[in-house]
Structure formats: structure tokens, C-alpha cells
Scaffold this motif. Structure first.
Motif, PDB file in Angstrom:
ATOM      1  N   PHE A  79       1.061  -1.079  -0.410  1.00  0.00           N
ATOM      2  CA  PHE A  79       0.027  -0.344   0.076  1.00  0.00           C
ATOM      3  C   PHE A  79       0.831   1.389   0.081  1.00  0.00           C
ATOM      4  O   PHE A  79       0.398   2.480  -0.989  1.00  0.00           O
ATOM      5  CB  PHE A  79      -1.210  -0.317   1.057  1.00  0.00           C
ATOM      6  CG  PHE A  79      -1.244   1.039   1.759  1.00  0.00           C
ATOM      7  CD1 PHE A  79      -2.471   1.575   0.480  1.00  0.00           C
ATOM      8  CD2 PHE A  79      -0.990   2.355   2.762  1.00  0.00           C
ATOM      9  CE1 PHE A  79      -3.276   2.893   0.660  1.00  0.00           C
ATOM     10  CE2 PHE A  79      -2.004   3.460   2.550  1.00  0.00           C
ATOM     11  CZ  PHE A  79      -3.326   3.769   1.622  1.00  0.00           C
ATOM     12  N   GLY A  80       1.631   0.929   1.026  1.00  0.00           N
ATOM     13  CA  GLY A  80       3.355   2.233   0.995  1.00  0.00           C
ATOM     14  C   GLY A  80       3.235   2.922  -0.451  1.00  0.00           C
ATOM     15  O   GLY A  80       3.407   4.321  -0.780  1.00  0.00           O
ATOM     16  N   THR A  81       4.071   1.863  -1.547  1.00  0.00           N
ATOM     17  CA  THR A  81       4.456   2.402  -2.385  1.00  0.00           C
ATOM     18  C   THR A  81       3.446   3.139  -3.576  1.00  0.00           C
ATOM     19  O   THR A  81       3.724   3.903  -4.301  1.00  0.00           O
ATOM     20  CB  THR A  81       5.100   1.038  -3.307  1.00  0.00           C
ATOM     21  OG1 THR A  81       6.160   0.321  -2.252  1.00  0.00           O
ATOM     22  CG2 THR A  81       5.687   0.762  -4.060  1.00  0.00           C
ATOM     23  N   ALA A 106      -4.212  14.245   0.448  1.00  0.00           N
ATOM     24  CA  ALA A 106      -4.597  14.187  -0.394  1.00  0.00           C
ATOM     25  C   ALA A 106      -4.176  13.381  -2.061  1.00  0.00           C
ATOM     26  O   ALA A 106      -3.103  13.551  -1.496  1.00  0.00           O
ATOM     27  CB  ALA A 106      -4.868  16.005  -0.694  1.00  0.00           C
ATOM     28  N   ALA A 107      -4.652  13.061  -3.221  1.00  0.00           N
ATOM     29  CA  ALA A 107      -4.156  12.403  -4.041  1.00  0.00           C
ATOM     30  C   ALA A 107      -3.644  14.339  -4.960  1.00  0.00           C
ATOM     31  O   ALA A 107      -3.827  15.135  -4.676  1.00  0.00           O
ATOM     32  CB  ALA A 107      -5.125  12.403  -4.542  1.00  0.00           C
ATOM     33  N   HIS A 159      -8.446   2.292   9.437  1.00  0.00           N
ATOM     34  CA  HIS A 159      -7.809   2.857   9.948  1.00  0.00           C
ATOM     35  C   HIS A 159      -8.838   4.242  10.198  1.00  0.00           C
ATOM     36  O   HIS A 159      -7.877   4.867  10.067  1.00  0.00           O
ATOM     37  CB  HIS A 159      -6.849   2.674  10.750  1.00  0.00           C
ATOM     38  CG  HIS A 159      -5.960   1.383  10.654  1.00  0.00           C
ATOM     39  ND1 HIS A 159      -6.464   0.650  11.407  1.00  0.00           N
ATOM     40  CD2 HIS A 159      -5.168   0.927  10.024  1.00  0.00           C
ATOM     41  CE1 HIS A 159      -5.941  -0.340  10.347  1.00  0.00           C
ATOM     42  NE2 HIS A 159      -4.919  -0.519  10.064  1.00  0.00           N
ATOM     43  N   ASP A 160      -9.902   4.956  10.580  1.00  0.00           N
ATOM     44  CA  ASP A 160     -10.787   6.174   9.944  1.00  0.00           C
ATOM     45  C   ASP A 160     -10.595   6.606   8.772  1.00  0.00           C
ATOM     46  O   ASP A 160     -10.543   7.482   8.758  1.00  0.00           O
ATOM     47  CB  ASP A 160     -10.901   6.513  11.141  1.00  0.00           C
ATOM     48  CG  ASP A 160     -11.023   5.859  12.317  1.00  0.00           C
ATOM     49  OD1 ASP A 160     -12.437   5.415  12.678  1.00  0.00           O
ATOM     50  OD2 ASP A 160     -10.894   5.781  13.298  1.00  0.00           O
ATOM     51  N   GLY A 161      -9.680   5.856   7.867  1.00  0.00           N
ATOM     52  CA  GLY A 161      -9.595   6.575   6.233  1.00  0.00           C
ATOM     53  C   GLY A 161      -8.493   7.614   6.891  1.00  0.00           C
ATOM     54  O   GLY A 161      -8.360   8.181   5.891  1.00  0.00           O
ATOM     55  N   ILE A 162      -7.009   7.296   7.082  1.00  0.00           N
ATOM     56  CA  ILE A 162      -6.179   7.841   7.216  1.00  0.00           C
ATOM     57  C   ILE A 162      -5.233   7.753   6.308  1.00  0.00           C
ATOM     58  O   ILE A 162      -5.303   8.255   6.137  1.00  0.00           O
ATOM     59  CB  ILE A 162      -5.114   7.381   8.495  1.00  0.00           C
ATOM     60  CG1 ILE A 162      -4.629   5.708   8.413  1.00  0.00           C
ATOM     61  CG2 ILE A 162      -5.663   7.857  10.263  1.00  0.00           C
ATOM     62  CD1 ILE A 162      -3.193   5.762   9.413  1.00  0.00           C
ATOM     63  N   GLY A 163      -5.514   7.139   5.138  1.00  0.00           N
ATOM     64  CA  GLY A 163      -4.880   6.488   3.621  1.00  0.00           C
ATOM     65  C   GLY A 163      -5.475   7.654   3.488  1.00  0.00           C
ATOM     66  O   GLY A 163      -5.354   8.508   2.218  1.00  0.00           O
ATOM     67  N   ASP A 181      -9.585  -2.334  -6.447  1.00  0.00           N
ATOM     68  CA  ASP A 181     -10.149  -2.374  -5.499  1.00  0.00           C
ATOM     69  C   ASP A 181      -9.924  -2.441  -4.497  1.00  0.00           C
ATOM     70  O   ASP A 181     -10.149  -2.352  -3.236  1.00  0.00           O
ATOM     71  CB  ASP A 181     -10.722  -3.112  -5.748  1.00  0.00           C
ATOM     72  CG  ASP A 181     -11.770  -2.957  -7.245  1.00  0.00           C
ATOM     73  OD1 ASP A 181     -12.140  -1.886  -7.570  1.00  0.00           O
ATOM     74  OD2 ASP A 181     -11.776  -4.100  -7.582  1.00  0.00           O
ATOM     75  N   TRP A 182      -8.685  -3.525  -3.558  1.00  0.00           N
ATOM     76  CA  TRP A 182      -7.996  -3.206  -2.654  1.00  0.00           C
ATOM     77  C   TRP A 182      -7.410  -2.950  -2.418  1.00  0.00           C
ATOM     78  O   TRP A 182      -7.386  -1.949  -0.771  1.00  0.00           O
ATOM     79  CB  TRP A 182      -6.664  -4.939  -2.888  1.00  0.00           C
ATOM     80  CG  TRP A 182      -5.743  -4.686  -2.212  1.00  0.00           C
ATOM     81  CD1 TRP A 182      -5.635  -5.643  -0.655  1.00  0.00           C
ATOM     82  CD2 TRP A 182      -4.250  -3.926  -1.537  1.00  0.00           C
ATOM     83  NE1 TRP A 182      -4.488  -5.343   0.370  1.00  0.00           N
ATOM     84  CE2 TRP A 182      -3.689  -4.074  -0.915  1.00  0.00           C
ATOM     85  CE3 TRP A 182      -3.881  -3.250  -2.572  1.00  0.00           C
ATOM     86  CZ2 TRP A 182      -2.362  -3.926  -0.210  1.00  0.00           C
ATOM     87  CZ3 TRP A 182      -2.927  -3.050  -2.863  1.00  0.00           C
ATOM     88  CH2 TRP A 182      -1.513  -3.281  -1.303  1.00  0.00           C
ATOM     89  N   PHE A 183      -6.677  -2.218  -3.227  1.00  0.00           N
ATOM     90  CA  PHE A 183      -5.823  -0.222  -2.751  1.00  0.00           C
ATOM     91  C   PHE A 183      -6.741   0.729  -2.560  1.00  0.00           C
ATOM     92  O   PHE A 183      -6.246   1.079  -0.734  1.00  0.00           O
ATOM     93  CB  PHE A 183      -5.236   0.735  -3.447  1.00  0.00           C
ATOM     94  CG  PHE A 183      -4.993   1.579  -3.727  1.00  0.00           C
ATOM     95  CD1 PHE A 183      -3.091   1.630  -2.852  1.00  0.00           C
ATOM     96  CD2 PHE A 183      -4.989   3.043  -4.097  1.00  0.00           C
ATOM     97  CE1 PHE A 183      -2.403   2.993  -2.095  1.00  0.00           C
ATOM     98  CE2 PHE A 183      -4.356   3.924  -3.630  1.00  0.00           C
ATOM     99  CZ  PHE A 183      -3.321   3.650  -2.781  1.00  0.00           C
ATOM    100  N   THR A 184      -8.323   0.725  -2.994  1.00  0.00           N
ATOM    101  CA  THR A 184      -9.626   1.511  -2.005  1.00  0.00           C
ATOM    102  C   THR A 184      -9.969   0.865  -0.531  1.00  0.00           C
ATOM    103  O   THR A 184      -9.916   2.027   0.348  1.00  0.00           O
ATOM    104  CB  THR A 184     -10.166   1.718  -3.278  1.00  0.00           C
ATOM    105  OG1 THR A 184     -10.296   1.781  -4.039  1.00  0.00           O
ATOM    106  CG2 THR A 184     -11.961   2.223  -2.371  1.00  0.00           C
TER     107      THR A 184
END
Lengths: 204, 204
Positions: free
Chosen positions: B162-164, B202-203, B194-198, B185-188
Motif C-alpha cells: 500500500f505504501g508504495t 490528498a491525491a 483505520h478511519d480512512g487515514i490513507g 479495489d484492494w488499494f481502495t
């Protein structure tokens, strides 16, 4: 390797491609198929899961829930990266050592898969060996950290990757691994595991 | 993601490339660096190991010895396959969003790495996206079997990959994943963890 890891005695019955449909009533199109009493389990990964669940007192093949989940990734990598690349290097050699009655089936299905005659598939294998060497980078990095994919000792994930390389070793005289590759050292360690049952299989 | 997985509160301090040497007496050349009381731990994987050992009552990042060992393989794959391929698609975009004082260092080191000017590296990225799609095959296969690399729920191995991809999402407007890729889908799903910290980042 998985059965030896669990310390289970087995009768191994080799079959030709043509005879797979004679196993246990013809319900299976691929090997291996494990028959344990009245239980019949097909597919290497499902067999490993069955063994770990059914024989929990023996050494684990996954060492935990995380190991079981991530072994799926290793399986995907072995099948979709390694196996595909190695196939292209040895498919004609595999064909040549088959029993005569298996050859037409094998040639037809593999030529369809590769889109060309078997004789043409492995001609550029010296070049493909370099690509394989690059593809092995994640494994090489892992083995720089620890002696086995499973950590200090081998787990099912090691046997998945070992199986692909062992298949090449026993079917083709072409060396897919370079002698100076750390992956070769790991492969040699795997050959020696469980009283050397891997090494006992003659190289082609 | 690893700290959120463990349910630990943190103060996150972003640093420029130029300021990494000011962290904790200048002993570190890369981030992240974790400061936990009087303990200082660098390197993402070592931090994850430290957290799992130091906070065993919180949800595990590895779920067992096998998961810990095999996460090394996933790390190798993410660094040597994904990161390398994605870098070539976004390196100029990464450069462009850096603070001015970081740009000369970044340009010099990356141009040396790629053997050409930054402007030239990412020109063929449409083609490279197809190569990345092929390279993601083992992950795609895994996600066909289970919702996360870690199985039913995410583990550190998920956060590595995910980090990459998150790095690409926040530094470049170029979509490295196709919308119809199950990996997307997995990335989403990971963005929502965790409450959407990712997702909060911002993109680009």
C-alpha cells in the motif's frame, strides 16, 4: 516435501499425464492428489492446509495465520512469474522425457499455450535465464535476511518455490540457476532437507 | 498504517530530504524514524518488528512467525519490482512537488540511478503501466483468494505494498493502476482502513 515436513509416511504413486483421469474415479485433472484414509484432497496448497489442520501436533507448514495468507502470494509469484519463465526454457526437454503416449497431449496443449511449436519456445533460453535471474530478486533479498522463505527453517512457501525449480532440475539438463546465485545455495539447502529426499530424485 | 493498526497515538513529523540528517542527532539517512520514549528505531520493517514485540497486547502486524518471515519476501517484491517500476513512471512528478532546496539533491541522485535526465525517465509511462499490470499478477491472484495479503484482514505486508502505491497517489497525478484492476479495489479498501487515514492524504 510437505508430507516429509509433517513426518508422515506415504506411498508415492507417479502417474503419466494420460493416467491422471484414472485416479480416484477420474474426478481430478491435475496432480497431486492425496488419499488419506477416506479423505481425498487435490491441489498442493489445499493438501498443505489439510495436513496442517489434520495433523496439528506435527511441525506446522505455515507457522500462523499470517504465514498461511502470505504463502498464497508466494504461490502466485511461483506460478505466474517463475513457472511461466522456466517453462519457456525447458518445455521441449520436458516433452522429450515423457512417455510416448503422453507426448501428443503435451505438445498440443503447450503449443497452444505458447503460440508456437515446442522446438521454437526454448531457443532463446540463454537470454531468458538472465530475465529469470532478475525476477528472482525478491527471493534473493529475502535470503539475504534469513536462510529460508519461512525464516530460520523451511515452510510450505519454500516447498512451493523449490518444487518449481526441482521440476526444472529433474526434467531438463539446462541449468536455470547460475552457480553464483544465492538462490542456488538455498535450493541446495532444500535438496538436503528431510534426509535429502529432494536430492534423491535424479537430475536430468 | 502500522501504528494505526496497533492503535497507537503518534505525532507525525514530516521532513524534507534535506532535513533527514537533523533527526535524532543525524544518525539516520532515511525515514521513517520512530521515537518511542527513549527508544529510537529506524526502517519501516524494523519499526513493525519493534511494535509487535513491544506491544504484544495490540493486534499483530504479522500474525505469527511464518507471517513475519514471508513479509520479508513481500518487502523485497515491493521494493525491487513495484517501487522500481513505479519510480520510472512518476520520478519527475515527485521532483516537481519537492521543496526547492530538496530538488538538486533529488535530481542528482535519481538521474544517477536511472542514467538519464529526469525529464526522459517517465516519457514512456503509458507502456510501463502495462508492464506494472503484468508484474502485479501475483498480488491479483492473492486477492482472488482473500481480501488482503494478510488474509481476512490487513497485516504489515499489506501496508508495505500500500505504501508504495500511496506514494504514487500523493506525488503524481498519473494513475499507475487501471480502474478495472482488482488491485485497485484492494488499494481502495486500504485507503479506508483505520478511519480512512490513507484517504485523508490528498491525491496529487
Amino acid at each position: 516435501m510437505a508430507l516429509a515436513h509433517k513426518g508422515l509416511d506415504i506411498d508415492a504413486i507417479p502417474v503419466c499425464f494420460s493416467d491422471i483421469r484414472t485416479i480416484e474415479g477420474g474426478r481430478h485433472s491435475t496432480v497431486p492428489v492425496l488419499v488419506d484414509g477416506d479423505r481425498v484432497v487435490a491441489d498442493s496448497f489445499d493438501i498443505a492446509l489439510y495436513l496442517d489442520e489434520g495433523y496439528p501436533d506435527r511441525p506446522s507448514l505455515f507457522k500462523g495465520e499470517g504465514g498461511q495468507a502470505m504463502a498464497r502470494f508466494i504461490e502466485g509469484w511461483a506460478n505466474l512469474v517463475l513457472n511461466l519463465q522456466i517453462s519457456r526454457m525447458i518445455v521441449k526437454d520436458v516433452h522429450d522425457i515423457l512417455e510416448e503416449r503422453d507426448k501428443p497431449y503435451f505438445r498440443e496443449t503447450r503449443e497452444k499455450r505458447f503460440g508456437t511449436v515446442l522446438e521454437a519456445v526454448q531457443v532463446d533460453r540463454e537470454t531468458r535465464r538472465e530475465l529469470l535471474r532478475e525476477s528472482l530478486a525478491p527471493l534473493r533479498r529475502t535470503l539475504h535476511m534469513q536462510p529460508f522463505i519461512g525464516g530460520e527453517g523451511p515452510l510450505f512457501a519454500d516447498y512451493i518455490v523449490f518444487g518449481t525449480l526441482q521440476w526444472a532440475r529433474v526434467t531438463s539438463p539446462f541449468a536455470v540457476l547460475a552457480d553464483d546465485d544465492p538462490v542456488k545455495d538455498w535450493f541446495t539447502r532444500c535438496l538436503a532437507l528431510h534426509d535429502g529426499i529432494g536430492a534423491m530424485q535424479a537430475a536430468a
